[in-house]
Design a protein around this motif. Structure first.
Motif, PDB file in Angstrom:
ATOM      1  N   VAL A  19      16.859   8.341  -0.832  1.00 15.27           N
ATOM      2  CA  VAL A  19      17.087   7.543   0.381  1.00 15.27           C
ATOM      3  C   VAL A  19      18.316   6.662   0.146  1.00 15.27           C
ATOM      4  CG1 VAL A  19      16.141   5.755   1.909  1.00 15.27           C
ATOM      5  CG2 VAL A  19      14.619   7.506   0.931  1.00 15.27           C
ATOM      6  N   CYS A  44      19.221  11.190   2.191  1.00 13.36           N
ATOM      7  CA  CYS A  44      18.902  10.798   3.553  1.00 13.36           C
ATOM      8  C   CYS A  44      19.402   9.371   3.822  1.00 13.36           C
ATOM      9  CB  CYS A  44      17.392  10.886   3.754  1.00 13.36           C
ATOM     10  SG  CYS A  44      16.857  10.397   5.380  1.00 13.36           S
ATOM     11  N   THR A  61      18.113  12.340   9.938  1.00 11.43           N
ATOM     12  CA  THR A  61      16.955  12.348  10.827  1.00 11.43           C
ATOM     13  C   THR A  61      17.393  11.713  12.146  1.00 11.43           C
ATOM     14  OG1 THR A  61      16.273  10.243   9.899  1.00 11.43           O
ATOM     15  CG2 THR A  61      15.230  12.205   9.002  1.00 11.43           C
ATOM     16  N   GLY A  64      16.133   6.730  11.901  1.00 11.05           N
ATOM     17  CA  GLY A  64      15.965   6.480  10.464  1.00 11.05           C
ATOM     18  C   GLY A  64      14.634   5.801  10.161  1.00 11.05           C
ATOM     19  N   GLU A  66      10.695   4.919   9.211  1.00 11.70           N
ATOM     20  CA  GLU A  66       9.907   5.322   8.040  1.00 11.70           C
ATOM     21  C   GLU A  66       9.061   6.563   8.304  1.00 11.70           C
ATOM     22  OE1 GLU A  66       7.800   1.693   7.462  1.00 11.70           O
ATOM     23  OE2 GLU A  66       9.385   0.834   6.200  1.00 11.70           O
ATOM     24  N   THR A  68       9.438   9.019  10.381  1.00 12.52           N
ATOM     25  CA  THR A  68      10.214  10.259  10.455  1.00 12.52           C
ATOM     26  C   THR A  68      10.584  10.728   9.047  1.00 12.52           C
ATOM     27  OG1 THR A  68      11.145   9.380  12.481  1.00 12.52           O
ATOM     28  CG2 THR A  68      12.227  11.309  11.581  1.00 12.52           C
ATOM     29  N   ILE A  69      11.020   9.791   8.207  1.00  6.97           N
ATOM     30  CA  ILE A  69      11.427  10.193   6.845  1.00  6.97           C
ATOM     31  C   ILE A  69      10.216  10.739   6.081  1.00  6.97           C
ATOM     32  CG2 ILE A  69      12.445   9.419   4.658  1.00  6.97           C
ATOM     33  CD1 ILE A  69      14.024   7.347   6.197  1.00  6.97           C
ATOM     34  N   GLU A  72       9.452  14.195   7.232  1.00  6.03           N
ATOM     35  CA  GLU A  72      10.441  15.139   6.693  1.00  6.03           C
ATOM     36  C   GLU A  72      10.141  15.453   5.229  1.00  6.03           C
ATOM     37  OE1 GLU A  72      13.659  16.650   8.309  1.00  6.03           O
ATOM     38  OE2 GLU A  72      11.742  16.629   9.322  1.00  6.03           O
ATOM     39  N   CYS A  73       9.748  14.438   4.458  1.00  6.61           N
ATOM     40  CA  CYS A  73       9.411  14.664   3.038  1.00  6.61           C
ATOM     41  C   CYS A  73       8.245  15.639   2.932  1.00  6.61           C
ATOM     42  CB  CYS A  73       9.026  13.348   2.352  1.00  6.61           C
ATOM     43  SG  CYS A  73      10.405  12.252   2.093  1.00  6.61           S
TER      44      CYS A  73
END
Ligand code: AMP
Ligand code: GLY
Length: 437
Positions: A19, A44, A61, A64, A66, A68-69, A72-73
């Motif tokens: 990140v 990211c 993304t 940005g 949390e 969504t990240i 994605e992870c």
């Protein structure tokens, strides 16, 4: 578990997400990409240099946030997340990721207070006999001015919270301290200035020490020295850092062992006493005063640009070591080895940095990279025609290694001349302390 089983467990590390978008994250991606058993490294959101390295790509993304990240992870089956900057750490991104079942290198919100609240960090130092400058804290302008009046000497004024490196004023006169107090309480630093630290002014060379931490144990990295001021001769305003070098010869192996006992171990002990399982980097910025070393700040992450100087010194075990720390089992990792060369990092910044950096300038890079020479991007992006353009204050850094600092700095500076962009600025005297060794 046998040694083979332990090694097998760590070999599941295939997909990493970092990140951040700075030079620090770019250099971490580069260091991890040296490990060929890693299939994919996402940064990211990354920057214009992320995709220069094998198996590294930007992950942009839509928002940005949390959630969504984290999604994605999970979608990308990330085995290890490394959180670079302090802001997401202080906001608790690591906690939320862990709750979602991810393996994360970076402290949770509580541990990140080591950097995010100077008052909290000072209290932890006092509770654990960690040497630091004398201090007072105040919650209002009147209280702070009262302390200044009682002390009747210029004091260093620090906004309590995160202020992107701008919250500290080292004052020469009482009047300057008074003005700095008023500045903090005028709202200049937002909620970071709800509280203030007034600190005794100390003197001596500065050096930074770092440990990777798995919650229980520490792995000590080579010490580094940063150059925070904008102008040659350590003049001008403070910046995020205009260059760095490692290992800092000010601290030899014996001194580093002593500092580990005096500062790093008691810090981890102090965190444990508060029931904080601290996983990530403990970075202690020190001043070596005539009455011994004193901590001037803690950071809860790798330094930027210290990280860029350090990454080329990491042995190939680096990825496994970060993964083992994130899993709370550094004892299962291979021993982290270090390249014995000297490493020099020079930052090129854009016109107007740090106050109002200009962006949008095309960057021309004619450097031929080799195993002792790296270019790490920071404030860069790729435009529609595939040009690399500036997009931030600290644009990139040139990093070089040599048998001596003379060799490392000569290589870095001679290659910096092969990079051009409108308004490019860099200090000419990075590493002046070691340029003859
Ligand atoms: P910091 O943002 O805490 O790293 O502080 C920025 C810079 O201010 C440090 O690198 C030091 O050069 C200086 N500084 C911080 N605290 C003190 C202090 N107590 N006495 C003298 N200089 C300080
Ligand atoms: N270079 C100083 C920092 O990363 O805080």
């Amino acid at each position: 578990m046998t040694k083979n089983q332990k090694a097998e467990e760590l070999s599941v590390l295939k997909r990493i997400l970092i990140v951040g978008n700075g030079g620090r994250e770019n250099s971490i991606a580069w260091a991890l990409s040296k490990n060929h058993s890693i299939e994919q490294i996402y940064v990211c959101p990354g920057n214009g240099g992320t995709e220069n390295f094998e198996r590294c790509m930007c992950l942009k993304t839509k928002s940005g946030d949390e959630k969504t990240i984290i999604n994605e992870c999970q979608r990308l089956q990330i085995n290890l997340v490394i959180i670079g900057p302090e802001v997401p750490l202080a906001e608790g991104l690591a906690d939320k990721m862990r709750e979602a079942g991810l393996t994360v290198f970076g402290p949770g919100k509580e541990g990140a207070q080591l950097e995010a609240s100077k008052d909290w960090a000072k209290a932890l130092m006092i509770e654990n006999n960690i040497p630091t400058a004398k201090y007072w804290s105040a919650k209002s302008k009147e209280e702070a001015l009262g302390i200044l009046q009682r002390f009747n000497q210029p004091l260093v004024i620090k906004a309590d919270g995160l202020a992107a490196g701008k919250g500290v004023t080292v004052c020469e006169t009482i009047e300057q301290s008074r003005e700095a107090i008023k500045d903090v309480f005028s709202g200049k630093f937002g909620s970071a200035g709800n509280k203030i630290i007034l600190e005794e002014k100390i003197e001596g060379p500065e050096v930074s020490i770092f440990a990777l931490c798995d919650g229980e144990k520490l792995i000590i990295l080579p010490p580094a020295q940063d150059h925070k001021r904008l102008l040659d001769g350590d003049k001008g305003p403070n910046t995020g850092g205009m260059g760095a070098y490692a290992p800092a010869p000010l601290i030899n192996e014996k001194a580093l062992n002593e500092l580990t006992e005096l500062i790093l171990k008691p810090t981890l002990q102090g965190l444990k006493k508060k029931n904080i399982k601290y996983v990530g980097v403990i970075y202690a910025g020190l001043m070596l005063t005539s009455s011994g070393p004193k901590v001037i700040e803690f950071n809860c992450r790798f330094g930027d640009p210290e990280c860029q100087a350090l990454m080329p010194l990491m042995g190939k075990e680096f990825a496994s070591v970060l993964f083992a720390c994130a899993r709370g089992e550094s004892e299962n990792a291979p021993k982290l080895t270090f390249n014995t060369k000297r490493s020099a990092c020079i930052v090129a910044a854009s016109k107007g940095y740090p106050e109002s950096p200009q962006g949008g300038d095309k960057i021309n890079i004619k450097v031929e990279l080799n195993s002792s020479l790296q270019v790490f991007h920071a404030g860069t992006t790729v435009d529609k025609s595939d040009n690399i353009i500036t997009s931030g204050g600290r644009v990139l850094s040139v990093v070089a290694q040599g048998e001596s600092f003379v060799e490392a700095f000569n290589l870095a500076y001679s290659n910096l001349k092969k990079i051009k962009f409108n308004g490019m600025y860099y200090r000419r005297d990075i590493g002046y302390q070691v340029r003859n060794i």
